[in-house]
Design a protein around this motif. Structure first.
Motif, PDB file in Angstrom:
ATOM      1  N   VAL A  80      41.877   4.740  43.132  1.00 26.30           N
ATOM      2  CA  VAL A  80      42.062   5.475  44.004  1.00 26.30           C
ATOM      3  C   VAL A  80      41.165   4.959  44.995  1.00 26.30           C
ATOM      4  O   VAL A  80      41.425   4.908  45.703  1.00 26.30           O
ATOM      5  CB  VAL A  80      41.882   6.550  43.591  1.00 26.30           C
ATOM      6  N   ALA A  81      39.752   4.539  44.472  1.00 30.76           N
ATOM      7  CA  ALA A  81      38.859   4.029  45.373  1.00 30.76           C
ATOM      8  C   ALA A  81      39.024   2.750  46.293  1.00 30.76           C
ATOM      9  O   ALA A  81      39.010   2.646  47.241  1.00 30.76           O
ATOM     10  CB  ALA A  81      37.574   3.507  44.760  1.00 30.76           C
ATOM     11  N   GLY A  82      40.321   2.100  44.988  1.00 27.59           N
ATOM     12  CA  GLY A  82      40.876   0.594  46.164  1.00 27.59           C
ATOM     13  C   GLY A  82      41.489   0.934  46.619  1.00 27.59           C
ATOM     14  O   GLY A  82      41.672   0.183  47.759  1.00 27.59           O
ATOM     15  N   ALA A  83      42.704   2.147  46.671  1.00 27.82           N
ATOM     16  CA  ALA A  83      43.606   1.933  47.758  1.00 27.82           C
ATOM     17  C   ALA A  83      43.036   2.676  48.301  1.00 27.82           C
ATOM     18  O   ALA A  83      42.846   2.423  50.071  1.00 27.82           O
ATOM     19  CB  ALA A  83      44.227   3.217  46.744  1.00 27.82           C
ATOM     20  N   PHE A  84      41.863   3.736  48.500  1.00 22.18           N
ATOM     21  CA  PHE A  84      41.342   4.618  49.572  1.00 22.18           C
ATOM     22  C   PHE A  84      40.691   3.208  50.627  1.00 22.18           C
ATOM     23  O   PHE A  84      40.483   3.698  51.818  1.00 22.18           O
ATOM     24  CB  PHE A  84      39.835   5.529  49.112  1.00 22.18           C
ATOM     25  N   SER A  85      40.203   2.340  50.271  1.00 22.53           N
ATOM     26  CA  SER A  85      39.685   0.960  50.902  1.00 22.53           C
ATOM     27  C   SER A  85      40.930  -0.086  51.617  1.00 22.53           C
ATOM     28  O   SER A  85      40.128   0.113  52.952  1.00 22.53           O
ATOM     29  CB  SER A  85      38.734  -0.063  50.271  1.00 22.53           C
ATOM     30  N   GLY A  86      41.520  -0.162  50.771  1.00 23.50           N
ATOM     31  CA  GLY A  86      42.681  -1.332  51.390  1.00 23.50           C
ATOM     32  C   GLY A  86      43.532  -0.759  51.735  1.00 23.50           C
ATOM     33  O   GLY A  86      43.925  -0.957  53.209  1.00 23.50           O
ATOM     34  N   ASP A  87      43.963   0.751  51.886  1.00 22.96           N
ATOM     35  CA  ASP A  87      45.510   1.113  52.741  1.00 22.96           C
ATOM     36  C   ASP A  87      45.361   1.918  53.767  1.00 22.96           C
ATOM     37  O   ASP A  87      46.270   2.209  54.441  1.00 22.96           O
ATOM     38  CB  ASP A  87      45.848   2.165  51.504  1.00 22.96           C
ATOM     39  N   LEU A  88      43.843   2.435  53.441  1.00 17.54           N
ATOM     40  CA  LEU A  88      43.051   4.076  54.285  1.00 17.54           C
ATOM     41  C   LEU A  88      42.342   3.023  55.404  1.00 17.54           C
ATOM     42  O   LEU A  88      41.858   3.525  55.920  1.00 17.54           O
ATOM     43  CB  LEU A  88      43.515   5.324  53.529  1.00 17.54           C
ATOM     44  N   GLY A  89      41.301   2.048  54.625  1.00 14.96           N
ATOM     45  CA  GLY A  89      39.607   1.735  55.421  1.00 14.96           C
ATOM     46  C   GLY A  89      39.340   2.941  55.428  1.00 14.96           C
ATOM     47  O   GLY A  89      38.475   2.818  55.877  1.00 14.96           O
ATOM     48  N   ILE A  90      38.897   4.026  54.064  1.00 14.48           N
ATOM     49  CA  ILE A  90      38.218   4.862  53.647  1.00 14.48           C
ATOM     50  C   ILE A  90      36.709   4.265  52.887  1.00 14.48           C
ATOM     51  O   ILE A  90      37.785   3.685  51.589  1.00 14.48           O
ATOM     52  CB  ILE A  90      39.044   6.121  53.099  1.00 14.48           C
ATOM     53  N   THR A  91      36.183   4.074  53.142  1.00 20.43           N
ATOM     54  CA  THR A  91      34.495   3.655  52.604  1.00 20.43           C
ATOM     55  C   THR A  91      34.305   4.660  51.259  1.00 20.43           C
ATOM     56  O   THR A  91      34.592   6.092  51.663  1.00 20.43           O
ATOM     57  CB  THR A  91      33.587   3.058  53.066  1.00 20.43           C
ATOM     58  N   SER A  92      33.746   4.505  49.857  1.00 22.04           N
ATOM     59  CA  SER A  92      33.550   5.331  48.890  1.00 22.04           C
ATOM     60  C   SER A  92      31.726   4.595  48.704  1.00 22.04           C
ATOM     61  O   SER A  92      31.620   3.283  48.949  1.00 22.04           O
ATOM     62  CB  SER A  92      34.866   5.084  48.154  1.00 22.04           C
ATOM     63  N   SER A  93      31.559   4.993  47.885  1.00 24.70           N
ATOM     64  CA  SER A  93      30.699   4.623  47.046  1.00 24.70           C
ATOM     65  C   SER A  93      30.705   3.277  45.734  1.00 24.70           C
ATOM     66  O   SER A  93      29.973   2.468  45.766  1.00 24.70           O
ATOM     67  CB  SER A  93      29.874   5.612  46.254  1.00 24.70           C
ATOM     68  N   LEU A  94      32.233   3.384  45.268  1.00 21.60           N
ATOM     69  CA  LEU A  94      33.019   2.237  44.420  1.00 21.60           C
ATOM     70  C   LEU A  94      32.537   0.623  45.775  1.00 21.60           C
ATOM     71  O   LEU A  94      32.596  -0.123  45.098  1.00 21.60           O
ATOM     72  CB  LEU A  94      34.152   2.184  43.957  1.00 21.60           C
ATOM     73  N   PHE A  95      33.369   1.556  47.049  1.00 23.65           N
ATOM     74  CA  PHE A  95      33.395   0.674  48.246  1.00 23.65           C
ATOM     75  C   PHE A  95      33.663   0.902  49.502  1.00 23.65           C
ATOM     76  O   PHE A  95      33.760   1.187  50.035  1.00 23.65           O
ATOM     77  CB  PHE A  95      35.253  -0.478  48.067  1.00 23.65           C
ATOM     78  N   PRO A  96      32.348   0.275  49.088  1.00 23.23           N
ATOM     79  CA  PRO A  96      30.661   0.946  50.696  1.00 23.23           C
ATOM     80  C   PRO A  96      31.343  -0.386  51.757  1.00 23.23           C
ATOM     81  O   PRO A  96      31.060   0.293  52.826  1.00 23.23           O
ATOM     82  CB  PRO A  96      29.718   0.357  50.473  1.00 23.23           C
ATOM     83  N   ASP A  97      32.369  -1.396  51.882  1.00 21.13           N
ATOM     84  CA  ASP A  97      32.145  -2.360  52.646  1.00 21.13           C
ATOM     85  C   ASP A  97      33.605  -1.828  53.597  1.00 21.13           C
ATOM     86  O   ASP A  97      35.020  -1.338  53.465  1.00 21.13           O
ATOM     87  CB  ASP A  97      32.279  -3.458  52.812  1.00 21.13           C
ATOM     88  N   GLU A  98      33.655  -1.787  55.226  1.00 25.86           N
ATOM     89  CA  GLU A  98      35.270  -1.691  56.067  1.00 25.86           C
ATOM     90  C   GLU A  98      35.630  -3.007  55.461  1.00 25.86           C
ATOM     91  O   GLU A  98      34.922  -4.204  55.462  1.00 25.86           O
ATOM     92  CB  GLU A  98      34.457  -1.376  56.981  1.00 25.86           C
ATOM     93  N   ASN A  99      36.803  -2.875  56.075  1.00 24.47           N
ATOM     94  CA  ASN A  99      37.916  -3.860  56.235  1.00 24.47           C
ATOM     95  C   ASN A  99      38.100  -4.891  57.527  1.00 24.47           C
ATOM     96  O   ASN A  99      38.669  -4.028  57.914  1.00 24.47           O
ATOM     97  CB  ASN A  99      39.344  -4.158  55.316  1.00 24.47           C
ATOM     98  N   CYS A 100      37.541  -6.002  57.714  1.00 23.88           N
ATOM     99  CA  CYS A 100      37.291  -5.555  58.823  1.00 23.88           C
ATOM    100  C   CYS A 100      38.275  -8.205  58.673  1.00 23.88           C
ATOM    101  O   CYS A 100      37.563  -8.621  58.187  1.00 23.88           O
ATOM    102  CB  CYS A 100      36.543  -6.061  60.300  1.00 23.88           C
ATOM    103  N   PRO A 101      38.864  -8.212  59.376  1.00 20.36           N
ATOM    104  CA  PRO A 101      38.992  -9.629  60.376  1.00 20.36           C
ATOM    105  C   PRO A 101      38.207 -10.441  60.635  1.00 20.36           C
ATOM    106  O   PRO A 101      36.744 -10.226  60.963  1.00 20.36           O
ATOM    107  CB  PRO A 101      40.396  -9.994  60.629  1.00 20.36           C
ATOM    108  N   THR A 102      37.737 -11.328  60.364  1.00 20.27           N
ATOM    109  CA  THR A 102      36.759 -12.938  60.841  1.00 20.27           C
ATOM    110  C   THR A 102      36.381 -12.648  61.680  1.00 20.27           C
ATOM    111  O   THR A 102      37.582 -12.171  62.299  1.00 20.27           O
ATOM    112  CB  THR A 102      37.022 -14.016  59.696  1.00 20.27           C
ATOM    113  N   GLY A 103      35.600 -12.971  62.067  1.00 23.48           N
ATOM    114  CA  GLY A 103      35.304 -12.212  63.662  1.00 23.48           C
ATOM    115  C   GLY A 103      35.434 -11.174  64.274  1.00 23.48           C
ATOM    116  O   GLY A 103      34.811 -10.902  66.335  1.00 23.48           O
ATOM    117  N   VAL A 104      35.408 -10.331  63.839  1.00 21.67           N
ATOM    118  CA  VAL A 104      36.008  -8.698  64.174  1.00 21.67           C
ATOM    119  C   VAL A 104      34.437  -8.663  63.432  1.00 21.67           C
ATOM    120  O   VAL A 104      34.039  -7.627  62.301  1.00 21.67           O
ATOM    121  CB  VAL A 104      37.113  -8.163  64.066  1.00 21.67           C
TER     122      VAL A 104
END
Length: 469
Positions: A275-299
């Motif tokens: 669930v936390a992985g889906a929040f992170s990868g699919d929705l861009g929602i951070t959690s205590s398990l995956f605290p980092d935002e997903n941004c392309p290199t250079g952003v």
């Protein structure tokens, strides 16, 4: 005259004897098939008998009422759209900045199965593309693609430039049955459009993944590890051609390698991490398990306002995980129909049950409703080589590029009712159950060939049986 009459009587007697004999044989040979006791309860006591478009969305029938509130809140967080920060709805802001869907139901509509896009540029359809390059991280995970990371996000908030889109092109694969019947399968290939941040690595590994129906996840989590290992035969010591093996993946919560159960390659050990992985990868929602935002290199992700650190609290993350854990398994339909039972007998006879294990008993779980249940998921949760035709050529922890986790079959016959399509397999290429069977190869080659050698009526009975699950 007496001689003729005698011959006629003898002849008539023979006819009567033959007719009587045939009738007796027919009676002796016809033994109605009967279902196993409790076979209709696919999820044990969690089973809900509902055949409506909401069939996947109920809580387990035996769930303690003390969890009703958590289920309700988890349901709300799962179904409603997340919004860009800052917003007055602080419990649901922080979407993106790069994402694939605005809600969990964007990929799992009515808690069901996603699909490939129907047209180029369609968003929130339920398919995503995993990305990597050869090699692994210190935890054994795939190395992300250098610019776009581990997953392509094909949508973004207004203040960000979307990473890219993708196009699927299908080519025909003709299959001829021994009885002369012919059918055409479709094989997908993938290409990217509008790469906003540079070209993909030349050695990029791409793996399409369609979101599965959410039912019975907690029951799968409750299967004892020893039970899963008892199904395994990695080196095919019994020489039956089936060599299922477990995957072992990085457990973010315990910071250790543990057995994987979830995802198309069993690369995730727990529902909460899934669930936390889906929040992170699919929705861009951070959690205590995956605290980092997903941004392309250079952003720089810090340039975008977030919805808090983390954007979903542990309390709410746990409620969504509870919700995902206790969604019911629908009961069987037509389980006592003779045609379905004949299909089940044929399904067993061609050894589909070597991987799609019909019956398993769950063990301990933090949610009492899931414990000690006799369930019928038709899976072993193990990795199997499915042949070159289905290969994504992308390793994932212990899984190689040809291996996939056995997909549970429960609920498969209700996907059309819930989600208005019958597309199957990891990338949705199969348009129905028959096509999914015909894509089987590798360890499943013998069972597929046995299916193809059946007559048309027998093949249809197997499909009727699978549709009853």
């Amino acid at each position: 005259m007496l001689h003729l009459k005698k011959n006629k009587l003898i002849f008539l007697g023979l006819i009567i004897t033959v007719i009587s004999s045939c009738k007796s044989d027919d009676i002796d040979e016809y033994v109605p098939l009967t279902p196993d006791i409790g076979e209709e309860f696919s999820g044990g006591e969690t089973t809900v008998f509902n055949e409506s478009p909401e069939a996947f969305g109920f809580s387990a029938a035996n769930l303690d009422h003390s969890l009703d509130a958590d289920f309700g809140v988890g349901n709300s967080l799962f179904r409603q759209n997340w919004v860009t920060a800052p917003a007055s709805t602080t419990a649901r802001d922080g979407l993106g900045p790069f994402f694939n869907a605005r809600s969990c139901t964007g990929c799992h509509f009515k808690d069901g199965r996603g699909r490939a896009p129907l047209f180029n540029g369609e968003l929130s359809h339920g398919m995503l593309l995993r990305l990597s390059v050869p090699g692994t991280t210190s935890t054994g995970a795939n190395l992300p693609e250098p610019i776009y990371g581990g997953q392509l996000q094909d949508d973004s908030i207004l203040s960000a430039t979307t990473e890219a889109g993708f196009i699927i092109t299908y080519s025909d694969v003709v299959v001829n049955y021994p009885d002369g019947t012919q059918t055409t399968l479709r094989k997908p290939s993938y290409s990217f459009t509008n790469l906003a941040y540079g070209e993909m690595a030349a050695n990029v590994e791409i793996s399409p993944r369609v979101g599965n129906q959410m039912i019975g996840l907690g029951l799968l989590e409750a299967i004892p590890e020893a039970t899963l290992l008892s199904f395994a035969d990695e080196f095919d010591t019994d020489n039956d051609g089936i060599s299922g093996k477990p995957n072992y993946a990085w457990n973010v919560q315990t910071q250790s390698i543990t057995i994987g159960r979830f995802g198309w390659k069993a690369n995730t050990p727990t529902i909460k991490q899934q669930v936390a992985g889906a929040f992170s990868g699919d929705l861009g929602i951070t959690s205590s398990l995956f605290p980092d935002e997903n941004c392309p290199t250079g952003v720089n992700c810090d340039n975008f306002i977030n919805g808090g650190s983390p954007e979903i609290s542990d309390i709410n993350l746990n409620k969504v995980a509870t919700y995902a854990s206790v969604l019911n398994v629908p009961g069987r339909r037509n389980h006592d129909d003779q045609r379905v039972l004949e299909g089940k007998q044929l399904f067993n006879s061609i050894n589909c049950i070597a991987c799609h294990i019909p019956k398993i008993v769950t063990g301990n779980h933090s949610i009492a409703a899931l414990e000690n249940q006799t369930i019928r998921p038709y899976t072993d949760l193990l990795l199997h080589d499915m042949g070159e035709g289905l290969a994504d050529n992308r390793p994932d922890f212990n899984a190689n590029g040809n291996e996939w986790r056995t997909q549970p079959l429960w609920g498969i016959g209700l996907i059309e009712t819930v989600n208005n399509h019958t597309n199957l397999l990891h990338d949705g290429r199969a348009r129905n159950i028959e096509e999914a069977i015909l894509w089987h190869a590798g360890e499943a080659e013998d069972s597929k060939l046995a299916f193809m050698n059946l007559n048309a009526s027998e093949r249809e009975k197997i499909i009727d049986f699978i549709n009853s699950l």
